[in-house]
Design an enzyme around this catalytic site. Structure first.
Site, PDB file in Angstrom:
ATOM      1  CG  LEU A  30      31.891 -56.083   0.186  1.00  0.00           C
ATOM      2  CD1 LEU A  30      30.571 -56.823   0.125  1.00  0.00           C
ATOM      3  CD2 LEU A  30      31.661 -54.574   0.280  1.00  0.00           C
ATOM      4  CG  HIS A  59      31.849 -52.859   3.354  1.00  0.00           C
ATOM      5  ND1 HIS A  59      33.181 -53.150   3.227  1.00  0.00           N
ATOM      6  CD2 HIS A  59      31.661 -51.680   2.691  1.00  0.00           C
ATOM      7  CE1 HIS A  59      33.774 -52.206   2.508  1.00  0.00           C
ATOM      8  NE2 HIS A  59      32.878 -51.308   2.175  1.00  0.00           N
ATOM      9  CE  LYS A  93      36.414 -45.873   6.467  1.00  0.00           C
ATOM     10  NZ  LYS A  93      37.158 -44.933   5.563  1.00  0.00           N
ATOM     11  CB  SER A 114      38.406 -51.451   0.824  1.00  0.00           C
ATOM     12  OG  SER A 114      37.045 -51.751   1.086  1.00  0.00           O
TER      13      SER A 114
END
Length: 287
Positions: A37, A41, A153, A190
């Site tokens: 995360l 997030h 996104k 990530s």
């Protein structure tokens, strides 16, 4: 970690807490994640907190959305850091399914969404949305939220999930959260942690080139010309390959090929930089 945040690792523990909250008349928002995360997030969690009484976040690296040769085994897993971050942002329950509990040995069901899920990502990752649709359906069935929050996104993914939820008559509102970006405009992901300093500098050119492409189309440039210019700019900047640069209608994602735009559109890009596949998108609003 404070004592208010609940960690559920079994479906029984998850459902028991959900039923308790439901009995108290509380509304529930859900944020599904694959862990590792970051601030992006957390922006989803913050939106969820504004929209409901309780926020549930799942952490599950879903194997069915990875194709052979992709980074399933190496995908970053940072559970301890993830839990600390969620705790700091006030999430109420974290669901971390036990290994093997999401897909048991007898699992034999698949889900396929057409329309918005066709093309773009599936031209390069044919089974991706099948895996996403399956795991999202299972998670939504287990959590049974009022609201679920997904990031813009992954724009085609968001559109696919909206189609899925509407078609399967799920009484869940799907919200799209604005793209979280770093100070240089790179969409948070990530996988950004895979970059060294030089790769990161190249990756940060993506948003700059996309913005310029969108601006040119807003000013009346031909769609195909603007796309070609953007493609050349990405390769010149150091990107090793481009899967697509497409201009689509913002809701149905139907193709808008050539000509001059006379209404809103969405510019969607997938490109490779130093072994990392980046996706991003940007609204186009002709004047």
């Amino acid at each position: 970690m404070n004592n208010n945040m609940i960690i559920a690792r079994s479906e029984r523990a998850l459902r028991g807490q959900i039923w308790e909250w439901r009995g108290l008349g509380e509304t529930i928002a859900f944020v599904p994640t694959m862990g590792a995360l970051h601030a992006g997030h957390m922006s989803l969690v913050e939106m969820a907190k504004r929209e409901a009484d309780k926020v549930v976040v799942s952490i599950f690296v879903n194997p069915t959305q990875f194709a052979e040769g992709e980074d399933l085994d190496s995908y970053p897993r940072t559970e301890e850091a993830d839990l600390a971050l969620l705790d700091a942002h006030g999430a109420d329950l974290i669901y971390i399914p036990k290994d093997g509990s999401m897909y048991n040995a007898h699992h034999a069901t698949s889900i396929k969404v057409g329309g918005v899920a066709d093309g773009l990502e599936t031209d390069h990752r044919p089974t991706f949305f099948d895996g996403v649709s399956l795991v999202v359906t299972k998670l939504l069935n287990r959590v049974a939220p009022d609201i679920a929050v997904f990031g813009e996104k992954d724009y085609q993914q968001l559109a696919t999930i909206r189609r899925l939820v509407e078609d399967l008559d799920m009484p869940i509102q799907i919200l799209g959260a604005p793209i979280a970006r770093d100070d240089h405009g790179l969409a948070l992901s990530s996988r950004n942690q895979y970059f060294d300093a030089e790769g990161l500098a190249i990756a940060r050119r993506l948003n700059e080139i996309m913005r310029h492409c969108a601006l040119q189309m807003e000013r009346g440039e031909n769609v195909d010309v603007a796309r070609d210019i953007a493609a050349k700019a990405l390769l010149t900047a150091g990107f090793s390959g481009i899967d697509y640069i497409e201009v689509r209608s913002p809701n149905s994602l139907t193709v808008l090929e050539g000509g001059i735009l006379n209404g809103p559109a969405r510019l969607l890009v997938a490109a490779h930089c130093r072994g990392v596949r980046l996706i991003d998108n940007f609204p186009v609003e002709p004047h």
